[in-house]
Scaffold this active site. Structure first.
Site, PDB file in Angstrom:
ATOM      1  N   CYS A 132      18.272  68.348  53.722  1.00 24.73           N
ATOM      2  CA  CYS A 132      18.956  69.581  54.169  1.00 24.73           C
ATOM      3  C   CYS A 132      19.030  70.488  52.959  1.00 24.73           C
ATOM      4  CB  CYS A 132      20.289  69.034  54.844  1.00 24.73           C
ATOM      5  SG  CYS A 132      21.261  70.775  55.414  1.00 24.73           S
ATOM      6  N   CYS A 135      22.538  72.459  52.731  1.00 17.13           N
ATOM      7  CA  CYS A 135      23.483  71.360  52.222  1.00 17.13           C
ATOM      8  C   CYS A 135      23.568  71.323  50.851  1.00 17.13           C
ATOM      9  CB  CYS A 135      23.550  70.083  53.061  1.00 17.13           C
ATOM     10  SG  CYS A 135      23.268  70.255  54.858  1.00 17.13           S
ATOM     11  N   ASP A 136      22.373  70.987  50.413  1.00 19.01           N
ATOM     12  CA  ASP A 136      22.179  70.479  49.038  1.00 19.01           C
ATOM     13  C   ASP A 136      21.761  71.365  48.011  1.00 19.01           C
ATOM     14  OD1 ASP A 136      23.569  68.030  49.795  1.00 19.01           O
ATOM     15  OD2 ASP A 136      21.591  67.347  50.492  1.00 19.01           O
TER      16      ASP A 136
END
Length: 316
Positions: A132, A135-136
């Site tokens: 992701c 997300c990261d």
């Protein structure tokens, strides 16, 4: 007999559990083989509102579970093998528990990211390997990263990662990308994006603490090389966890459950879907939690409506 059963314990399922438990619905929550969902594979979560310093993914999920338990939600570990939704009450067959009946059902079984299945992949998720980018990506500011995939999602995530990374190298096993022309063009026009086409990932290389590179094989020459990198993003798609529901609920060609727009209603009254199992666009913890709230409210109103009908029939 339960008023409501929730399948899944990611952000969607746990939020639904909090709301239903606070409404004195005493929901039963079935935990599958990976309690907490994909966030349990994430190290630090910095984009969930309310945590200015971030929070570890497993801790966030554990806190949400404790919150649901505090209000009366009951958790049981099991694996749902069959669901009967053609008549109410609905009947579930659950390995480790047995047969369960419920007046309403919330499905929040999520979607699992497809993985390559190569050495060094699973054990390094959260240590430089991610599925992701949104997300990261922040954790790789100024770093060199690679993204594996050739579809629209891979191009979109590659472009997104250029906001943080110094270089984003796209690795794809074919000479041609599967992505739409416009998505390819956006990535190709970005100076930070480089290409390693016609190369097959063989192994993810780690120093024991974090990712340091990825070994790839040239499909023409058979020669192997290690590409140095600080992070690896796998973007080859997701599989919704709906195999046990095929032929029982309406879903799209990929297996994502279909819901009535603006609600979490499936095609079966009393069955609701929330989280990534019905969302292939956003796939964020906060959006999943939002639909979990919606599913709980939809379920509660559905049961209240039935109770009102029963009461009026008794009066007549």
């Amino acid at each position: 007999m339960y008023k409501s059963v929730i399948l899944g314990t990611g952000p969607a399922g746990l939020t639904a559990a909090v709301y239903l438990a606070r409404a004195d619905m005493e929901p039963l929550v079935i935990e599958g083989p990976e309690p907490g969902g994909q966030l349990t594979l994430t190290t630090e979560v910095e984009n969930f509102p309310g945590f200015p310093d971030g929070i570890m993914g497993p801790e966030l999920m554990d806190n949400m579970k404790k919150q649901a338990e505090r209000f009366g939600a009951v958790f049981k570990r099991g694996w749902v093998t069959d669901v009967q939704v053609d008549q109410r009450p609905f009947t579930l067959q659950v390995d480790g528990i047995g047969e369960i009946q419920t007046k309403s059902l919330i499905i929040s079984t999520g979607a699992s990211a497809k993985l390559l299945g190569i050495p060094g992949e699973k054990e390094n998720i959260g240590k430089g390997v991610s599925t992701c980018a949104t997300c990261d990506g922040f954790f790789f500011r100024g770093k060199k990263v690679v993204i594996i995939g050739g579809g629209d999602s891979a191009m979109e995530e590659a472009t997104f990662l250029t906001k943080f990374a110094s270089e984003v190298q796209v690795i794809h096993r074919r000479n041609e990308l599967r992505a739409s022309k416009i998505m390819q063009l956006r990535a190709q026009e970005n100076d930070k994006v480089t290409w390693a086409l016609n190369k097959t990932p063989v192994e993810m290389v780690s120093d024991g603490m974090k990712i340091s590179g990825i070994k790839v094989k040239d499909n023409e020459t058979g020669k192997e090389e290690v590409i140095d990198t600080d992070g690896i993003f796998v973007a080859i798609g997701h599989n919704p966890n709906t195999d046990f529901l095929k032929g029982k609920l309406d879903m799209d060609e990929k297996g994502y459950l279909l819901v009535e727009p603006g609600t979490t209603n499936t095609n079966i009254p009393g069955v609701f879907a929330c989280g990534d199992v019905q969302d292939q666009k956003y796939r964020q913890a906060i959006t999943a939690a939002g639909t979990g709230c919606m599913a709980a409210m939809d379920s509660e109103r559905f049961l209240e409506g039935e109770a009102a009908v029963d009461w009026s029939q008794n009066l007549s």
